[in-house]
Design a protein around this motif. Structure first.
Motif, PDB file in Angstrom:
ATOM      1  N   GLY A 119       0.784  -1.308  -0.056  1.00 50.94           N
ATOM      2  CA  GLY A 119      -0.096  -0.057  -0.089  1.00 50.94           C
ATOM      3  C   GLY A 119       0.716   1.305   0.242  1.00 50.94           C
ATOM      4  N   GLY A 120       2.132   1.231  -0.074  1.00 48.29           N
ATOM      5  CA  GLY A 120       2.972   2.133  -0.176  1.00 48.29           C
ATOM      6  C   GLY A 120       3.447   2.818  -1.504  1.00 48.29           C
ATOM      7  N   GLY A 121       4.110   3.865  -1.514  1.00 41.84           N
ATOM      8  CA  GLY A 121       4.541   4.185  -2.969  1.00 41.84           C
ATOM      9  C   GLY A 121       5.594   3.378  -3.492  1.00 41.84           C
ATOM     10  N   GLY A 122       5.808   3.479  -4.854  1.00 39.78           N
ATOM     11  CA  GLY A 122       6.673   2.731  -5.647  1.00 39.78           C
ATOM     12  C   GLY A 122       6.017   1.263  -6.089  1.00 39.78           C
ATOM     13  N   ALA A 123       6.933   0.544  -6.802  1.00 39.11           N
ATOM     14  CA  ALA A 123       6.761  -0.644  -7.277  1.00 39.11           C
ATOM     15  C   ALA A 123       7.337  -1.819  -6.511  1.00 39.11           C
ATOM     16  N   ALA A 124       6.696  -3.028  -6.533  1.00 42.47           N
ATOM     17  CA  ALA A 124       7.025  -4.256  -5.836  1.00 42.47           C
ATOM     18  C   ALA A 124       8.087  -4.767  -6.730  1.00 42.47           C
ATOM     19  N   ALA A 125       9.004  -5.574  -6.337  1.00 35.68           N
ATOM     20  CA  ALA A 125       9.706  -6.381  -7.148  1.00 35.68           C
ATOM     21  C   ALA A 125       9.962  -7.764  -6.649  1.00 35.68           C
ATOM     22  N   ALA A 126       9.942  -8.572  -7.803  1.00 35.19           N
ATOM     23  CA  ALA A 126      10.389 -10.038  -7.590  1.00 35.19           C
ATOM     24  C   ALA A 126      11.996 -10.225  -7.364  1.00 35.19           C
ATOM     25  N   PRO A 127      12.397 -11.562  -6.954  1.00 36.21           N
ATOM     26  CA  PRO A 127      13.786 -11.527  -6.639  1.00 36.21           C
ATOM     27  C   PRO A 127      14.705 -11.666  -7.796  1.00 36.21           C
ATOM     28  N   THR A 128      15.694 -10.997  -7.912  1.00 36.30           N
ATOM     29  CA  THR A 128      16.604 -10.838  -8.861  1.00 36.30           C
ATOM     30  C   THR A 128      17.766 -11.811  -8.970  1.00 36.30           C
ATOM     31  N   ARG A 147       0.359 -32.468  -6.531  1.00 33.31           N
ATOM     32  CA  ARG A 147       0.179 -33.697  -5.960  1.00 33.31           C
ATOM     33  C   ARG A 147       1.378 -34.573  -6.109  1.00 33.31           C
ATOM     34  N   ASP A 148       2.217 -34.478  -7.238  1.00 30.98           N
ATOM     35  CA  ASP A 148       3.091 -35.253  -7.451  1.00 30.98           C
ATOM     36  C   ASP A 148       4.503 -34.943  -7.103  1.00 30.98           C
ATOM     37  N   GLY A 149       4.458 -33.760  -6.092  1.00 26.67           N
ATOM     38  CA  GLY A 149       5.465 -33.211  -5.415  1.00 26.67           C
ATOM     39  C   GLY A 149       6.316 -32.238  -5.964  1.00 26.67           C
ATOM     40  N   SER A 150       5.946 -31.961  -7.406  1.00 26.18           N
ATOM     41  CA  SER A 150       6.768 -30.747  -8.026  1.00 26.18           C
ATOM     42  C   SER A 150       6.509 -29.348  -7.425  1.00 26.18           C
ATOM     43  N   LEU A 151       7.413 -28.426  -7.590  1.00 20.90           N
ATOM     44  CA  LEU A 151       7.376 -27.199  -7.025  1.00 20.90           C
ATOM     45  C   LEU A 151       7.324 -26.031  -8.273  1.00 20.90           C
ATOM     46  N   LYS A 152       6.460 -25.159  -7.880  1.00 19.66           N
ATOM     47  CA  LYS A 152       6.291 -23.995  -8.970  1.00 19.66           C
ATOM     48  C   LYS A 152       6.403 -22.965  -8.279  1.00 19.66           C
ATOM     49  N   ALA A 153       6.959 -21.800  -8.859  1.00 25.45           N
ATOM     50  CA  ALA A 153       7.111 -20.497  -8.008  1.00 25.45           C
ATOM     51  C   ALA A 153       6.638 -19.273  -8.880  1.00 25.45           C
ATOM     52  N   TYR A 154       6.062 -18.191  -8.417  1.00 25.92           N
ATOM     53  CA  TYR A 154       5.447 -17.133  -9.102  1.00 25.92           C
ATOM     54  C   TYR A 154       5.945 -16.047  -8.345  1.00 25.92           C
ATOM     55  N   SER A 155       6.174 -14.878  -9.171  1.00 29.32           N
ATOM     56  CA  SER A 155       6.319 -13.437  -8.515  1.00 29.32           C
ATOM     57  C   SER A 155       5.033 -13.250  -8.018  1.00 29.32           C
ATOM     58  N   THR A 156       4.825 -12.383  -6.869  1.00 27.06           N
ATOM     59  CA  THR A 156       3.615 -11.825  -6.416  1.00 27.06           C
ATOM     60  C   THR A 156       3.580 -10.580  -6.505  1.00 27.06           C
ATOM     61  N   VAL A 157       4.212  -9.981  -7.580  1.00 26.69           N
ATOM     62  CA  VAL A 157       3.845  -8.702  -7.994  1.00 26.69           C
ATOM     63  C   VAL A 157       2.627  -8.632  -8.875  1.00 26.69           C
ATOM     64  N   CYS A 158       1.967  -8.129  -8.556  1.00 25.98           N
ATOM     65  CA  CYS A 158       0.673  -7.850  -9.480  1.00 25.98           C
ATOM     66  C   CYS A 158       0.948  -7.396 -10.920  1.00 25.98           C
ATOM     67  N   THR A 159       0.496  -7.957 -11.970  1.00 22.67           N
ATOM     68  CA  THR A 159       0.787  -7.582 -13.352  1.00 22.67           C
ATOM     69  C   THR A 159      -0.094  -6.423 -13.794  1.00 22.67           C
TER      70      THR A 159
END
Length: 142
Positions: free
Chosen positions: A34-43, A73-85
């Motif tokens: 809720g603050g100013g500026g944009a969020a960033a995903a890991p670089t 369910r097969d144990g595989s991992l997925k990751a996504y940035s949580t910076v809204c597009t």
């Protein structure tokens, strides 16, 4: 006699005063937390925590790193940035496997990154993720 400078009417002043706070709130709400500026995903790769923190069929939100990790369910991992597009806000709410953006209400599937509810129209950015020595490590896509 010199011309008198134009003086705004009372109505004009009241309208301007009413609009300024509303416009300011919109800009402030569109940044991380809720603050100013944009969020960033890991670089760079980041250690998110113990692998066992993400159970099969669930997801975990890592607010400090703007990352969500899900396990299939097969144990595989997925990751996504949580910076809204939609407007670059940091998504800070996970309900089951549904991410909810606090700024404008966009919703995303934490397992696929796909948009579930507008105003966003573009899926979340997929990140690389792996389990290393019992730890979850995520970072920019390779």
């Amino acid at each position: 006699m010199p011309a008198r400078p134009a003086v705004p009417s009372r109505r004009t002043l009241l309208r301007s005063a009413a609009v300024v706070p509303v416009a300011g709130l919109g800009a402030a709400a569109c940044g991380p937390d809720g603050g100013g500026g944009a969020a960033a995903a890991p670089t760079a790769p980041v250690d998110l925590g113990a692998e066992k923190e993400v159970a099969e069929g669930s997801a975990k939100l890592y607010r400090d790193h703007n990352v969500v990790v899900s396990r299939g369910r097969d144990g595989s991992l997925k990751a996504y940035s949580t910076v809204c597009t939609h407007a670059g806000c940091a998504i800070n709410k996970l309900e089951g496997t549904r991410l909810v953006c606090p700024c404008h209400g966009s919703e995303f599937d934490a397992r696929t990154g796909e948009v579930l509810h507008a105003p966003a129209t573009v899926p979340l950015e997929e990140l690389s993720v792996e389990a290393k020595g019992g730890r979850i490590v995520a970072g920019p896509a390779a």
